[in-house]
Write a protein that holds these residues in place. Structure first.
Motif, mmCIF file in Angstrom:
data_model
loop_
_atom_site.group_PDB
_atom_site.id
_atom_site.type_symbol
_atom_site.label_atom_id
_atom_site.label_comp_id
_atom_site.label_asym_id
_atom_site.label_seq_id
_atom_site.Cartn_x
_atom_site.Cartn_y
_atom_site.Cartn_z
ATOM 1 N N SER A 81 48.828 33.402 36.239
ATOM 2 C CA SER A 81 48.749 33.090 37.689
ATOM 3 C C SER A 81 47.962 31.744 37.779
ATOM 4 O O SER A 81 47.368 31.604 37.178
ATOM 5 C CB SER A 81 47.828 34.188 38.077
ATOM 6 N N PRO A 82 48.455 31.191 39.053
ATOM 7 C CA PRO A 82 49.466 31.303 39.868
ATOM 8 C C PRO A 82 50.868 31.110 39.412
ATOM 9 O O PRO A 82 51.028 29.802 38.502
ATOM 10 C CB PRO A 82 49.336 30.274 41.035
ATOM 11 N N ALA A 126 43.432 40.864 37.133
ATOM 12 C CA ALA A 126 44.462 41.456 38.039
ATOM 13 C C ALA A 126 45.735 41.095 37.712
ATOM 14 O O ALA A 126 45.921 39.819 36.962
ATOM 15 C CB ALA A 126 44.085 40.779 39.653
ATOM 16 N N ALA A 127 46.770 41.806 38.044
ATOM 17 C CA ALA A 127 48.040 41.583 37.639
ATOM 18 C C ALA A 127 49.127 42.000 38.525
ATOM 19 O O ALA A 127 49.003 42.843 39.408
ATOM 20 C CB ALA A 127 48.513 41.995 36.115
ATOM 21 N N ILE A 128 50.330 41.540 38.670
ATOM 22 C CA ILE A 128 51.431 41.736 39.347
ATOM 23 C C ILE A 128 52.531 42.345 38.563
ATOM 24 O O ILE A 128 53.081 41.220 37.620
ATOM 25 C CB ILE A 128 51.794 40.594 40.574
ATOM 26 N N PHE A 241 41.708 42.589 43.152
ATOM 27 C CA PHE A 241 40.826 43.854 42.796
ATOM 28 C C PHE A 241 39.375 43.510 42.776
ATOM 29 O O PHE A 241 38.945 42.191 42.353
ATOM 30 C CB PHE A 241 41.104 44.567 41.357
ATOM 31 N N ASP A 242 38.508 44.285 42.992
ATOM 32 C CA ASP A 242 36.919 43.882 43.352
ATOM 33 C C ASP A 242 36.612 43.461 41.725
ATOM 34 O O ASP A 242 36.781 44.201 40.750
ATOM 35 C CB ASP A 242 36.179 45.003 43.857
ATOM 36 N N GLY A 243 35.877 42.341 41.586
ATOM 37 C CA GLY A 243 35.420 42.080 40.196
ATOM 38 C C GLY A 243 36.602 41.295 39.287
ATOM 39 O O GLY A 243 36.140 40.754 38.392
ATOM 40 N N LEU A 244 37.610 40.874 40.041
ATOM 41 C CA LEU A 244 38.623 40.147 39.125
ATOM 42 C C LEU A 244 39.071 39.128 39.872
ATOM 43 O O LEU A 244 39.207 39.225 41.352
ATOM 44 C CB LEU A 244 39.709 41.216 38.805
ATOM 45 N N ALA A 245 39.417 37.953 39.180
ATOM 46 C CA ALA A 245 40.204 36.741 39.900
ATOM 47 C C ALA A 245 41.505 37.229 40.470
ATOM 48 O O ALA A 245 42.143 38.292 39.625
ATOM 49 C CB ALA A 245 40.213 35.704 38.941
ATOM 50 N N PRO A 246 42.178 36.843 41.529
ATOM 51 C CA PRO A 246 43.513 37.286 42.007
ATOM 52 C C PRO A 246 44.577 36.736 40.859
ATOM 53 O O PRO A 246 44.365 35.831 40.395
ATOM 54 C CB PRO A 246 43.349 36.434 43.263
ATOM 55 N N ALA A 247 45.679 37.456 41.313
ATOM 56 C CA ALA A 247 46.977 37.029 40.686
ATOM 57 C C ALA A 247 47.764 36.743 41.803
ATOM 58 O O ALA A 247 48.077 37.375 42.881
ATOM 59 C CB ALA A 247 47.586 38.314 39.880
ATOM 60 N N GLU A 248 48.460 35.598 41.621
ATOM 61 C CA GLU A 248 49.415 35.115 42.727
ATOM 62 C C GLU A 248 50.796 34.723 42.237
ATOM 63 O O GLU A 248 50.871 34.301 40.939
ATOM 64 C CB GLU A 248 48.666 33.868 43.257
#
Length: 253
Positions: A81-82, A126-128, A241-248
């Motif tokens: 990500s991103p 975090a994952a998608i 998710f709380d506590g994790l960097a976002p996945a984009e």
């Protein structure tokens, strides 16, 4: 078709050819239908082997006490990500928010308990996961065919990792999915398999004595914390998710 090996190979080739940009399978051929989960898994592995070596897994379960469902993942379908992926790369584009981990050391031999498995995790993400299919009507596809078809895996976008496990029960971790400016989901928990650590322990022990146990560097995504949503060309997706960097993820036209 009397030779099971011929059947497995033929089914794997059919499924691989039917993924985008191939023509979707309208009606699964009866003579190649998996007879049971073991045969579907053999088809799954043959199809995955055709696109590259295994570097990770997707796991999940229908209930917090059920046995895990797993699928193999190759490096060609994992993106940092991103990520920007053309819409033409996949057919289904059904997206899910997941917690993923990267292991820092091998898990060989076992058996392993939760403490040992968590200690072997190097980073949390975090994952998608984007689901895909070889079939024209994915939702009507029999479960054994979905298992054979790479367990419907399309690609995985993995957010920046942290060595710190998120605080609080992972099966209650707040999650948010944004599609463009719309909040598609915002809730606590949501993984039908319950605690992701339970799923990771089950996978570690299932693979520990196999010819391909979990290895350092492997990525495992632990099942969806949201229902799936379909996206398309021109849309952008963010999972937190709380506590994790976002996945984009951006789906390019």
């Amino acid at each position: 078709m009397n030779d099971p090996t011929d059947k497995i190979g033929a089914a794997a080739r059919l499924l691989t050819a039917a993924r985008t940009p191939g023509a979707a399978i309208e009606t699964p051929p009866a003579d190649l239908a998996p007879a049971d989960a073991a045969e579907a898994w053999a088809m799954h592995q043959a199809g995955v082997a055709a696109i590259g070596p295994v570097v990770g897994w997707k796991i999940g379960a229908p209930t917090p006490t059920a046995d895990i469902i797993r699928g193999e993942i190759t490096a060609s379908t994992i993106f940092a990500s991103p990520a920007t992926v053309p819409a033409t790369a996949l057919r289904l584009w059904a997206v899910e928010a997941e917690i993923a981990v990267t292991f820092g050391r091998d898990l060989v031999g076992g058996p392993f308990d939760a403490e040992a498995v968590v200690a072997a995790i190097a980073t949390w993400h975090a994952a998608i996961e984007v689901l895909d299919t070889a079939f024209a009507d994915w939702q009507a596809t029999p479960p054994l065919w979905k298992l054979a078809d790479r367990q419907s895996h399309g690609l995985l976008v993995v957010g920046e990792g942290t060595s710190q496990m998120p605080v609080g029960p992972l099966d209650q971790l707040p999650v948010r999915m944004l599609i463009g400016d719309e909040t598609a989901y915002a809730h606590e928990g949501g993984n039908t398999g319950g605690d992701p650590i339970r799923l990771l322990v089950a996978l570690a022990n299932l693979l520990a004595t196999s010819d391909r146990p979990i290895r350092a560097g492997d990525v495992v995504t632990t099942g969806s914390a949201t229902p799936f949503r379909q996206v398309g060309a021109g849309q952008r997706l963010l999972v937190e998710f709380d506590g994790l960097a976002p996945a984009e993820l951006a789906v390019a036209a």
